[in-house]
Design an enzyme around this catalytic site. Structure first.
Site, PDB file in Angstrom:
ATOM      1  NE  ARG A  51      63.512 -19.512 -17.217  1.00 22.06           N
ATOM      2  CZ  ARG A  51      63.170 -18.720 -16.217  1.00 22.06           C
ATOM      3  NH1 ARG A  51      63.150 -19.163 -14.974  1.00 22.06           N
ATOM      4  NH2 ARG A  51      62.819 -17.476 -16.444  1.00 22.06           N
ATOM      5  CG  ASP A  53      66.951 -25.855 -11.345  1.00 23.04           C
ATOM      6  OD1 ASP A  53      66.289 -24.849 -11.646  1.00 23.04           O
ATOM      7  OD2 ASP A  53      66.473 -27.012 -11.318  1.00 23.04           O
ATOM      8  NE  ARG A 204      68.902 -31.616 -10.109  1.00 21.35           N
ATOM      9  CZ  ARG A 204      68.462 -30.619  -9.329  1.00 21.35           C
ATOM     10  NH1 ARG A 204      68.128 -29.447  -9.877  1.00 21.35           N
ATOM     11  NH2 ARG A 204      68.354 -30.797  -8.038  1.00 21.35           N
TER      12      ARG A 204
END
Lengths: 257, 257
Positions: A51, A53, A204
């Site tokens: 997935r 973002d 991140r």
């Protein structure tokens, strides 16, 4: 048993509300499923390798779905999907795998790359694909800090707190490479991260923490403390999404038909 | 005598009606002159190293203007200009040269790069910066064809006919290199062209002609005939603007203060 059809996708995350299907929003998975429905004349539910973002890009996201004997053959499916998907999504490959293959569960490694442009002059061609950090970054310190993360660890400090609740947060990081690169004529620093799987926002937060070290606000040894603390506040800030690209997903060779 | 101020600019040509100032249109030169007027509180007329058409990009266009003793110093001028110019233009450098320097007339060499993505899968990240050619291209044939163009020649066949009327059309081409490159993860073919100066659309007609050879529609020897014919119809089509980037302009080292 039916086979599995496997698509490889590139997308520019700036244009979509993330990868995962969401009612009423333009997402990558949603757009590709709509295109598949038109191309194959049936409803298709896909599974994605990772997935991503909103704002995060992919060079080679992988999605899979159960094939149907009457489905179009790969090269013409590739052409129709590229005619049907909106700008910002390109289908770069169509392959077949054995029944039971899952883009998510069959993956053995994932590679992400995070691009940073350090210094006083902002990038132009890389503006959508890199985080502009208006500091010089100490590459050696960043590399020393990164070395603490290699191996299998509890990465709870490096993920969105709520996403970790009650979940196993151990992951195996095989490589973090930090390399200067000239891309489209612009100088950038690319952080290449390879591991078996990643927690929500893990790359991140790792990059945000590495930049804390690169600017000198934190020492390389601080990274080890951040890791062992096992709580989100111990690590650095979350780097912005647009610097991140899902680069490659690895599957065992024997999956492919 | 007053000094000359010299700016280096990157820009995304997709966003502007070309480089050269034009009343009522958003052009790169016009936008930079507007920003200079605000930053320096006086009207400034700039000279550019190379005019680029609408859609053509620059990594390092060079423009110059007469300095004024009271002008802001380079590093703060760079910061203010980047705050004042629209997205799509970045000022990457500010330097001083001796009086009489001209970004156009003092240049001794110019380098352009033209990016092509060949094959059935369109590029995603390079979509704005490369020409998608849906054929395989024969690199060796393209290189042989390019070799005929090296040296000083009348390049009349390779420029917009009207722009050549009554003008000297001899130019010196020092290098044409055709190299496979992986850019942002995508495979491209970059045509690197270096010469003293270029006629209007010259690089784009050269690239359009090289692609004729690469696809097999023309032979490498055809390029020599196209050159010696000295008329536009003898060469290939004009490649689209968005694949082209003004990459570098060279000045004699002694120009810089």
């Amino acid at each position: 048993m039916t086979e599995t059809t496997v698509l490889t996708l590139s997308y520019d995350g700036s244009d979509f509300a993330g990868f995962a299907r969401q009612p009423g929003l333009s997402t990558v998975q949603g757009e590709v499923e709509t295109a598949l429905r038109t191309a194959l004349r049936r409803k298709v539910e896909t599974v994605g390798a990772g997935r991503t973002d909103a704002g995060v890009h992919a060079l080679a996201q992988v999605i899979s779905f159960e094939a149907d004997g009457s489905d179009t053959e790969p090269s013409s499916l590739l052409r129709s999907l590229n005619a049907l998907t909106p700008p910002g999504i390109v289908v770069t490959g169509v392959r077949h795998a054995a029944a039971g293959f899952s883009a998510r569960h069959s993956a053995v490694a994932r590679e992400y790359r995070y691009r940073i442009v350090p210094g006083p002059v902002p990038p132009l061609f890389l503006a959508r694909y890199a985080w502009t950090v208006r500091h010089r970054l100490n590459l050696n310190d960043m590399r020393r800090a990164a070395s603490h993360l290699i191996g299998e660890h509890d990465f709870r400090s490096f993920c969105v707190t709520e996403s970790a609740l009650g979940k196993r947060t151990f992951r195996r990081l095989d490589l973090i490479e930090i390399m200067p690169e000239n891309v489209l004529g612009e100088h950038s620093l690319t952080v290449r991260v390879v591991g078996n799987a990643f927690l929500h926002s893990m790359v991140r937060v790792i990059v945000g923490s590495l930049v804390e070290v690169g600017t000198g606000r934190r020492s390389p040894a601080w990274m080890l403390g951040a890791l062992t603390a096992c709580e989100r506040q111990a690590a650095g800030p979350t780097a912005p999404p647009h610097g991140l690209t899902l680069w490659h997903v690895t599957y065992p060779e024997e999956c492919w038909l």
